[in-house]
Design a protein around this motif. Structure first.
Motif, PDB file in Angstrom:
ATOM      1  N   GLN A 198       0.798  -1.174   0.083  1.00  0.00           N
ATOM      2  CA  GLN A 198      -0.159  -0.054  -0.144  1.00  0.00           C
ATOM      3  C   GLN A 198       0.864   1.322  -0.040  1.00  0.00           C
ATOM      4  O   GLN A 198       0.610   2.224  -0.745  1.00  0.00           O
ATOM      5  CB  GLN A 198      -0.940  -0.008   1.140  1.00  0.00           C
ATOM      6  N   GLU A 199       1.890   0.965   0.741  1.00  0.00           N
ATOM      7  CA  GLU A 199       2.867   2.537   0.917  1.00  0.00           C
ATOM      8  C   GLU A 199       3.574   2.392  -0.335  1.00  0.00           C
ATOM      9  O   GLU A 199       3.507   3.829  -1.100  1.00  0.00           O
ATOM     10  CB  GLU A 199       3.958   2.089   2.102  1.00  0.00           C
ATOM     11  N   LEU A 200       3.864   1.570  -1.242  1.00  0.00           N
ATOM     12  CA  LEU A 200       4.410   1.649  -2.494  1.00  0.00           C
ATOM     13  C   LEU A 200       3.500   2.409  -3.333  1.00  0.00           C
ATOM     14  O   LEU A 200       4.040   3.258  -4.371  1.00  0.00           O
ATOM     15  CB  LEU A 200       5.331   0.406  -2.965  1.00  0.00           C
ATOM     16  N   ASP A 201       2.410   1.521  -3.377  1.00  0.00           N
ATOM     17  CA  ASP A 201       1.477   2.065  -4.261  1.00  0.00           C
ATOM     18  C   ASP A 201       0.903   3.636  -4.291  1.00  0.00           C
ATOM     19  O   ASP A 201       0.747   4.420  -5.238  1.00  0.00           O
ATOM     20  CB  ASP A 201       0.317   1.113  -4.182  1.00  0.00           C
ATOM     21  N   VAL A 202       0.663   3.940  -3.105  1.00  0.00           N
ATOM     22  CA  VAL A 202       0.314   5.576  -2.770  1.00  0.00           C
ATOM     23  C   VAL A 202       1.284   6.547  -3.150  1.00  0.00           C
ATOM     24  O   VAL A 202       1.091   7.632  -3.921  1.00  0.00           O
ATOM     25  CB  VAL A 202      -0.334   5.700  -1.394  1.00  0.00           C
ATOM     26  N   ALA A 203       2.680   5.910  -3.000  1.00  0.00           N
ATOM     27  CA  ALA A 203       3.741   6.997  -2.990  1.00  0.00           C
ATOM     28  C   ALA A 203       4.046   6.869  -4.719  1.00  0.00           C
ATOM     29  O   ALA A 203       4.346   8.163  -5.023  1.00  0.00           O
ATOM     30  CB  ALA A 203       4.971   6.443  -2.565  1.00  0.00           C
ATOM     31  N   GLN A 204       3.845   6.052  -5.184  1.00  0.00           N
ATOM     32  CA  GLN A 204       3.950   6.133  -6.871  1.00  0.00           C
ATOM     33  C   GLN A 204       2.825   6.954  -7.598  1.00  0.00           C
ATOM     34  O   GLN A 204       3.177   7.679  -8.349  1.00  0.00           O
ATOM     35  CB  GLN A 204       4.014   4.514  -7.267  1.00  0.00           C
ATOM     36  N   GLU A 221       4.013   4.185   5.392  1.00  0.00           N
ATOM     37  CA  GLU A 221       4.031   3.015   5.950  1.00  0.00           C
ATOM     38  C   GLU A 221       2.560   2.652   6.582  1.00  0.00           C
ATOM     39  O   GLU A 221       1.891   1.698   6.636  1.00  0.00           O
ATOM     40  CB  GLU A 221       4.899   2.622   6.974  1.00  0.00           C
ATOM     41  N   LEU A 222       1.864   3.772   7.151  1.00  0.00           N
ATOM     42  CA  LEU A 222       0.545   3.680   7.821  1.00  0.00           C
ATOM     43  C   LEU A 222      -0.370   4.261   7.121  1.00  0.00           C
ATOM     44  O   LEU A 222      -1.383   4.662   7.729  1.00  0.00           O
ATOM     45  CB  LEU A 222       0.756   4.125   9.287  1.00  0.00           C
TER      46      LEU A 222
END
Length: 312
Positions: A76-82, A231-232
């Motif tokens: 989820q962190e990787l997806d939202v940051a991208q 991360e959260l």
């Protein structure tokens, strides 16, 4: 809980995380001559030199964390940051040099990010960062990914952590634990049941939020401030991201919100998120066996909480 980790234990854990990151990076095709630890606390951050890649390896984890739950949060962190990067929001995105997936290696779960030069010429301005947080909320409003309600409150962990702390009066004073348990009985339904939250705070909309105090997680790069460490990431009221920061930071956020056409912070919701944040601080002391320094550096937060009215 077991006995506290010694400095030697922590050094060994850090070295193991670094070695795992180097091995994982090489397996992904990166040219790496050494791993240089840039930072360590709850996670170990390693520059995989000379590749322009940084690995982040969580090492101090709630006892309720499983490999599956950790990998889900990291995805989820990787997806939202991208996604934010693709929208033009100033963030640290995932590294484009490796697949956008967490990598399991030697008992660690690792994510990869671009090495970013830090501007160390001045101290962090958390008031200004609070104003910038409204920019992030404006950007996140249209994030299409599916996020659970207030997952970053970690209610299962909090409940079990408070139980564990019953046997550790050396970590949390019994009178503090009693108050925390009483407040959690009131707060838990509002954290775990979206309908209960909506009944308590009618008209307060929910949206994707950073989940972990974005004013403290804005990286001062040499090219300007960058949002980081999602991360959260979760869905909740925007107040969640301002928990525990105080009136000056709240006023700064409201200035940023007005510029973005967003609503001002709700005082009732702020009181709720501040109360939850305080209980989470106490709950995380159940992890002090992994990071003994936690007991000392969280004490000011507990002292401040003692001076507040109990949540009821």
């Amino acid at each position: 809980m077991t006995d506290f980790a010694t400095p030697e234990d922590i050094a060994h854990r850090t070295a193991a995380a670094r070695n795992a990151a180097v091995a994982a990076g090489r397996a992904l095709g990166l040219e790496i001559t050494e791993g240089v630890v840039l930072y360590e606390l709850f996670s170990v951050v390693v520059h995989l030199k000379p590749a322009p890649v940084v690995a982040r390896i969580p090492t101090v984890l709630p006892h309720t964390t499983t490999p599956e739950s950790q990998a889900l949060r990291q995805r989820q962190e990787l997806d939202v940051a991208q996604w934010l990067h693709d929208q033009g929001t100033p963030v640290i995105p995932p590294s484009p040099l490796v697949p956008r997936e967490p990598v399991q290696r030697d008992g660690f779960s690792i994510t990869f990010w671009p090495f970013t030069d830090e501007d160390k010429s001045k101290e962090p301005d958390y008031v200004k960062n609070s104003e910038l947080t409204a920019d992030l909320h404006a950007a996140l409003r249209t994030y299409p990914g599916e996020l659970d309600f207030l997952l970053s409150a970690e209610p299962l962990f909090v409940k079990e952590a408070l139980d564990r702390l019953e046997s550790r009066p050396d970590v949390v004073a019994p009178e503090d634990l009693r108050r925390a348990e009483q407040e959690w009985q009131v707060l838990e339904p509002l954290v775990t049941d979206e309908n209960e939250f909506r009944k308590a705070f009618p008209g307060v909309e929910l949206q994707p939020v950073h989940g972990d105090s974005p004013p403290a997680n804005i990286f001062a790069s040499t090219n300007g401030p960058l949002f980081s460490d999602f991360e959260l990431i979760t869905r909740g009221p925007v107040e969640w991201d301002l928990g525990g920061l105080g009136p000056e930071h709240e006023a700064a956020y409201d200035r940023g919100a007005a510029k973005n056409g967003l609503r001002a912070l709700d005082k009732g919701v702020l009181r709720f998120v501040n109360a939850v944040a305080a209980i989470r601080v106490i709950a995380y002391l159940s992890c002090a066996d992994q990071l003994p320094a936690m007991v000392e550096f969280m004490q000011p937060f507990i002292n401040q909480w003692r001076d507040t009215e109990p949540y009821a």
